[in-house]
Scaffold this motif. Structure first.
Motif, PDB file in Angstrom:
ATOM      1  N   THR A   1       7.747   1.955  -0.910  1.00  0.00           N
ATOM      2  CA  THR A   1       6.607   2.355  -0.089  1.00  0.00           C
ATOM      3  C   THR A   1       5.664   3.290  -0.844  1.00  0.00           C
ATOM      4  OG1 THR A   1       7.892   4.179   0.849  1.00  0.00           O
ATOM      5  CG2 THR A   1       7.866   2.102   2.083  1.00  0.00           C
ATOM      6  N   PHE A   2       5.983   3.564  -2.104  1.00  0.00           N
ATOM      7  CA  PHE A   2       5.162   4.464  -2.909  1.00  0.00           C
ATOM      8  C   PHE A   2       4.767   3.807  -4.223  1.00  0.00           C
ATOM      9  CE2 PHE A   2       7.994   7.390  -0.535  1.00  0.00           C
ATOM     10  CZ  PHE A   2       7.022   8.035   0.219  1.00  0.00           C
ATOM     11  N   CYS A   3       3.542   4.097  -4.669  1.00  0.00           N
ATOM     12  CA  CYS A   3       3.140   3.661  -6.005  1.00  0.00           C
ATOM     13  C   CYS A   3       3.930   4.487  -7.010  1.00  0.00           C
ATOM     14  CB  CYS A   3       1.628   3.835  -6.193  1.00  0.00           C
ATOM     15  SG  CYS A   3       1.071   5.560  -6.243  1.00  0.00           S
ATOM     16  N   ILE A   4       3.905   4.064  -8.242  1.00  0.00           N
ATOM     17  CA  ILE A   4       4.717   4.737  -9.266  1.00  0.00           C
ATOM     18  C   ILE A   4       4.274   6.186  -9.468  1.00  0.00           C
ATOM     19  CG2 ILE A   4       3.372   3.980 -11.267  1.00  0.00           C
ATOM     20  CD1 ILE A   4       7.213   4.194 -11.056  1.00  0.00           C
ATOM     21  N   ASN A   5       2.972   6.455  -9.387  1.00  0.00           N
ATOM     22  CA  ASN A   5       2.497   7.831  -9.580  1.00  0.00           C
ATOM     23  C   ASN A   5       3.002   8.757  -8.477  1.00  0.00           C
ATOM     24  OD1 ASN A   5       1.099   7.176 -11.932  1.00  0.00           O
ATOM     25  ND2 ASN A   5      -0.793   6.729 -10.836  1.00  0.00           N
ATOM     26  N   CYS A   6       2.895   8.312  -7.231  1.00  0.00           N
ATOM     27  CA  CYS A   6       3.358   9.143  -6.116  1.00  0.00           C
ATOM     28  C   CYS A   6       4.874   9.303  -6.139  1.00  0.00           C
ATOM     29  CB  CYS A   6       2.896   8.553  -4.789  1.00  0.00           C
ATOM     30  SG  CYS A   6       1.105   8.743  -4.522  1.00  0.00           S
ATOM     31  N   LYS A   7       5.597   8.241  -6.468  1.00  0.00           N
ATOM     32  CA  LYS A   7       7.056   8.332  -6.536  1.00  0.00           C
ATOM     33  C   LYS A   7       7.483   9.310  -7.620  1.00  0.00           C
ATOM     34  CE  LYS A   7      11.239   7.247  -5.421  1.00  0.00           C
ATOM     35  NZ  LYS A   7      11.830   7.732  -4.185  1.00  0.00           N
ATOM     36  N   THR A   8       6.801   9.281  -8.760  1.00  0.00           N
ATOM     37  CA  THR A   8       7.094  10.213  -9.849  1.00  0.00           C
ATOM     38  C   THR A   8       6.850  11.643  -9.396  1.00  0.00           C
ATOM     39  OG1 THR A   8       6.504   8.534 -11.479  1.00  0.00           O
ATOM     40  CG2 THR A   8       6.532  10.821 -12.235  1.00  0.00           C
ATOM     41  N   LYS A   9       5.742  11.874  -8.695  1.00  0.00           N
ATOM     42  CA  LYS A   9       5.445  13.220  -8.189  1.00  0.00           C
ATOM     43  C   LYS A   9       6.493  13.677  -7.178  1.00  0.00           C
ATOM     44  CE  LYS A   9       0.465  12.751  -8.819  1.00  0.00           C
ATOM     45  NZ  LYS A   9      -0.822  12.535  -8.157  1.00  0.00           N
ATOM     46  N   LEU A  10       6.894  12.787  -6.291  1.00  0.00           N
ATOM     47  CA  LEU A  10       7.915  13.127  -5.283  1.00  0.00           C
ATOM     48  C   LEU A  10       9.244  13.489  -5.947  1.00  0.00           C
ATOM     49  CD1 LEU A  10       7.199  10.437  -2.562  1.00  0.00           C
ATOM     50  CD2 LEU A  10       6.958  12.908  -2.302  1.00  0.00           C
TER      51      LEU A  10
ATOM     52  N   LEU B   1       0.851  -1.190   0.000  1.00  0.00           N
ATOM     53  CA  LEU B   1       0.000   0.000   0.000  1.00  0.00           C
ATOM     54  C   LEU B   1       0.889   1.243   0.000  1.00  0.00           C
ATOM     55  CD1 LEU B   1      -2.666  -1.026   2.656  1.00  0.00           C
ATOM     56  CD2 LEU B   1      -2.841  -1.173   0.154  1.00  0.00           C
ATOM     57  N   CYS B   2       0.546   2.189  -0.851  1.00  0.00           N
ATOM     58  CA  CYS B   2       1.316   3.422  -0.975  1.00  0.00           C
ATOM     59  C   CYS B   2       1.173   4.254   0.302  1.00  0.00           C
ATOM     60  CB  CYS B   2       0.831   4.217  -2.181  1.00  0.00           C
ATOM     61  SG  CYS B   2       1.692   5.790  -2.423  1.00  0.00           S
ATOM     62  N   GLU B   3       2.290   4.716   0.829  1.00  0.00           N
ATOM     63  CA  GLU B   3       2.283   5.550   2.031  1.00  0.00           C
ATOM     64  C   GLU B   3       1.667   6.917   1.791  1.00  0.00           C
ATOM     65  OE1 GLU B   3       6.202   5.993   3.665  1.00  0.00           O
ATOM     66  OE2 GLU B   3       6.208   3.971   4.502  1.00  0.00           O
ATOM     67  N   ARG B   4       1.678   7.354   0.559  1.00  0.00           N
ATOM     68  CA  ARG B   4       1.210   8.713   0.265  1.00  0.00           C
ATOM     69  C   ARG B   4      -0.283   8.752  -0.064  1.00  0.00           C
ATOM     70  NH1 ARG B   4       3.874  13.093  -3.892  1.00  0.00           N
ATOM     71  NH2 ARG B   4       3.072  14.900  -2.799  1.00  0.00           N
ATOM     72  N   CYS B   5      -0.729   7.880  -0.966  1.00  0.00           N
ATOM     73  CA  CYS B   5      -2.133   7.939  -1.399  1.00  0.00           C
ATOM     74  C   CYS B   5      -2.983   6.800  -0.858  1.00  0.00           C
ATOM     75  CB  CYS B   5      -2.218   7.982  -2.927  1.00  0.00           C
ATOM     76  SG  CYS B   5      -1.764   6.424  -3.741  1.00  0.00           S
ATOM     77  N   GLY B   6      -2.352   5.758  -0.333  1.00  0.00           N
ATOM     78  CA  GLY B   6      -3.093   4.638   0.235  1.00  0.00           C
ATOM     79  C   GLY B   6      -3.537   3.596  -0.778  1.00  0.00           C
ATOM     80  N   GLU B   7      -3.276   3.852  -2.055  1.00  0.00           N
ATOM     81  CA  GLU B   7      -3.659   2.900  -3.098  1.00  0.00           C
ATOM     82  C   GLU B   7      -2.674   1.733  -3.129  1.00  0.00           C
ATOM     83  OE1 GLU B   7      -6.404   3.092  -5.130  1.00  0.00           O
ATOM     84  OE2 GLU B   7      -6.968   4.829  -3.890  1.00  0.00           O
TER      85      GLU B   7
END
Length: 114
Positions: free
Chosen positions: A99-108, A79-85
């Protein structure tokens, strides 16, 4: 599914611990030659520093592996730590400690650049 990742993480951790043990044993048992040439001394020290930096990075990875194993036990693995997905299975296969999905990691990463 989590059994697969648990096994992979344990294998990675054991491999890293074995490599660290070999490095320590090598440094401890290495016979120090009496080097008189400054270039030789510098080369030996540079090599030693390089190996110790690698081991430090591996130590940090072992910590991430332990954290991933804890997430498996408490049910938050994948589960993504940022969005929960849910984090995609292919991403987890490529980097099981993530700990992050690809979308959140890309944004970070984009935020780090800006």
């Amino acid at each position: 599914m989590f059994g697969y990742f648990k096994s992979i993480l344990h294998e990675q951790k054991n491999m890293l611990l074995e490599q660290a043990s070999q490095t320590v044993n090598s440094e401890v048992t290495k016979v120090r030659e009496h080097l008189s040439d400054y270039a030789d001394i510098a080369a030996v020290e540079s090599d030693r520093t390089f190996h110790l930096r690698i081991r430090d990075r591996e130590r940090k990875l072992i910590k991430k592996i332990d954290q991933a194993l804890e997430r498996i036990e408490d049910g938050t693995f994948g589960l993504c730590e940022r969005c929960g997905e849910e984090i995609g299975i292919e991403r987890l296969k490529a980097r099981p400690v993530t700990t992050f999905c690809i979308n959140c990691k890309t944004k970070l990463e984009k935020e780090e650049i800006d």
